[in-house]
Design a protein around this motif. Structure first.
Motif, PDB file in Angstrom:
ATOM      1  N   THR A  75       2.654  -8.828  -3.580  1.00  0.00           N
ATOM      2  CA  THR A  75       1.808  -7.938  -2.795  1.00  0.00           C
ATOM      3  C   THR A  75       2.661  -7.064  -1.880  1.00  0.00           C
ATOM      4  N   LYS A  89      -3.899  -4.271   1.164  1.00  0.00           N
ATOM      5  CA  LYS A  89      -3.189  -5.299   0.408  1.00  0.00           C
ATOM      6  C   LYS A  89      -3.088  -4.791  -1.022  1.00  0.00           C
ATOM      7  N   ARG A 106      -1.519  -4.932  -4.871  1.00  0.00           N
ATOM      8  CA  ARG A 106      -0.875  -5.763  -5.873  1.00  0.00           C
ATOM      9  C   ARG A 106       0.309  -5.018  -6.463  1.00  0.00           C
TER      10      ARG A 106
END
Length: 387
Positions: free
Chosen positions: A331, A345, A347
Motif C-alpha cells: 500500500t 490508501k 494498492r
C-alpha cells in the motif's frame, strides 16, 4: 477401517551429500564446500570502516579489469581532477521557490509527463553495483546526478558535459551500502552521505576531501539505515538499525544526540519544509510517526499503522501539508498533516524482492500533489500518483 498409508520412499541424496564426486569417487576427508565468492585482498580492505578525513585521491577506484593498474589509477586521478573542477563550478542558479505549490496533477500535467523521453546519452553505468540512493544537484541549469551502491561507492553522472565516459566518475567512500545522498541547497558544492558503516560524510569538493560529519557506535546502533539533511537548520537526522534517531548538529561538531523512537529499524526520516519542528519517521515496526522535535523523549503527535514494515515516508516539498508512506504491505498511504488523518490508501505492488532496492515515493520538487514511485509491472517503469 482404512489401512495406514504406505511410508514415503526415502529421499534421494545428491552425490555431494553422499560424500562422493559426480563420477562416484569418494571425496577426500579434508574436503570443504567451496565459497561462492572470495573477495580479493584489496576488496577485503574496503570492508574495514575508515574513519576521519579521506582525501579524494585515496578514494579513486580504477578499472579492476585494466591490464596495467598503475596506468588505470593515473588516468582515474586525472579524470577525478577534471570532474571535481567542473563540479565545483556548478551552482544553484535555479528559480527561487515561492513556497506556493503548483496546481494539482491534472490531465495537462499527466500529458506533459507522458512526453518525457530518455535518450541513449542520458543512460550511463554510474556505479558498479546495485544503486541504493540517488540525489539530483539543485541547479536547474546543469544536470548532475549522484548515485551510490551497495558496496559503498558514490558516483556522479553529468550527461551535459560530454558524450563519452568522461561524464561519469565514482569513488570508494564507505565500506558498506550507502543509504542516503543529499546535496546541500545552501552550499551546492557539498554532498552528504550516510552508510551502513554508521558514518555520515560530507564531500568538500574545494578541498578535495571527504570529511567525517558523525560517527555512531556500531554495537549500540547496529547500522545507519537512512538520513535526511535540513540545510537551513544545519542538521542531519539519522535513522538507525536499533530504532533510535541520531541528530547531528553541523555547527556544533559535537557528538550526535540519540533518541529512542521506534522498536525496530527506522527506514525513513524527513523534516517538514515549512516547520522544522515536525519530523516524520517510518519503521520496520510497521508504524509511521509524526514527532515534535522539541519533545522527542515523549510520545509522537500522531502515528499510523501499516500491515508490514515501512520503507519510505516523506513530507510534500513545498508546504509540508501532505505526507506519503510506502510499505511492504503493498500500500501507499497519504496523510493530511494538519488534521492528522489518513486521506488515501492506494494498492501498489511493493514486493521488490532481494535484488531490487525498496521502492520510495518521491514528490515533484515544485508540487504538493504529484509523486512518483517505481513499478513492478512489465515493461519496467514508474507510476505517477496524485496526493
Amino acid at each position: 477401517k482404512r489401512p495406514p498409508p504406505p511410508p514415503p520412499p526415502p529421499r534421494e541424496k545428491s552425490m555431494r551429500l553422499q560424500g562422493m564426486t559426480s563420477e562416484g569417487e569418494k571425496l577426500p576427508d579434508n574436503w570443504r564446500e567451496p565459497l561462492r565468492f572470495k573477495p580479493s585482498e584489496k576488496e577485503d580492505l574496503w570492508r574495514e570502516r575508515r574513519t576521519g578525513e579521506l582525501p579524494i585521491v585515496e578514494c579513486v577506484a580504477p578499472n579492476p579489469r585494466a591490464a596495467d593498474q598503475e596506468e588505470a589509477k593515473r588516468e582515474a586521478l586525472e579524470q577525478m581532477e577534471v570532474f571535481a573542477a567542473k563540479m565545483a563550478g556548478v551552482e544553484d542558479r535555479g528559480s527561487e521557490r515561492t513556497g506556493v505549490a503548483d496546481e494539482k496533477a491534472g490531465a495537462a500535467y499527466v500529458a506533459e509527463m507522458r512526453k518525457l523521453t530518455v535518450s541513449d546519452k542520458d543512460v550511463a553505468k554510474t556505479v558498479p553495483d546495485r544503486i541504493y540512493a540517488m540525489a539530483f544537484h539543485p541547479s536547474e541549469t546543469h544536470t548532475l546526478v549522484a548515485a551510490a551502491d551497495k558496496c559503498g561507492r558514490v558516483g556522479f553522472f553529468a550527461p551535459d558535459w560530454s558524450d563519452d565516459d568522461s561524464c561519469v566518475f565514482h569513488m570508494q567512500v564507505h565500506s558498506r551500502a550507502v543509504t542516503s545522498l543529499h546535496f546541500d541547497t545552501s552550499n551546492p558544492a557539498a554532498l552528504y552521505t550516510s552508510s551502513y558503516d554508521c558514518l555520515v560524510r560530507k564531500l568538500d569538493i574545494h578541498s578535495r576531501k571527504w570529511l567525517e560529519v558523525a560517527q555512531f557506535d556500531e554495537d549500540d546502533m547496529k547500522f545507519l539505515a537512512t538520513s535526511t539533511l535540513h540545510s537551513e537548520q544545519k542538521a542531519v537526522y539519522c535513522g538507525m538499525g536499533s530504532g533510535h534517531m541520531g541528530v547531528c548538529d553541523l555547527r556544533a561538531r559535537a557528538k550526535p544526540v540519540i533518541y529512542a523512537l521506534h522498536g525496530k529499524t527506522i527506514r525513513a526520516v524527513d523534516v517538514s519544509p515549512s516547520d522544522p519542528n515536525l519530523i516524520l519517521t517510518g519503521s520496520i515496526d510497521t508504524t509511521v510517526a509524526l514527532w515534535d522535535a522539541r519533545k522527542l523523549k515523549g510520545k509522537p503527535l500522531a502515528s499510523w499503522e501499516h500491515g508490514r514494515g515501512v520503507t519510505s515516508a516523506r513530507f510534500s516539498p513545498v508546504s509540508g501539508n501532505v505526507a506519503v508512506s510506502v510499505s511492504f504491505d503493498d500500500t501507499i498511504r497519504v496523510f493530511d498533516i494538519a488534521s492528522r488523518t489518513e486521506t488515501q490508501k492506494i494498492r501498489h505492488n511493493n514486493q521488490t524482492g532481494r535484488w531490487l532496492t525498496s521502492f520510495q515515493a518521491v514528490f515533484d520538487a515544485s508540487s504538493d500533489d504529484a509523486f512518483v514511485i517505481g513499478s513492478m509491472e512489465q515493461p519496467r517503469g514508474g507510476d505517477l500518483f496524485s496526493a
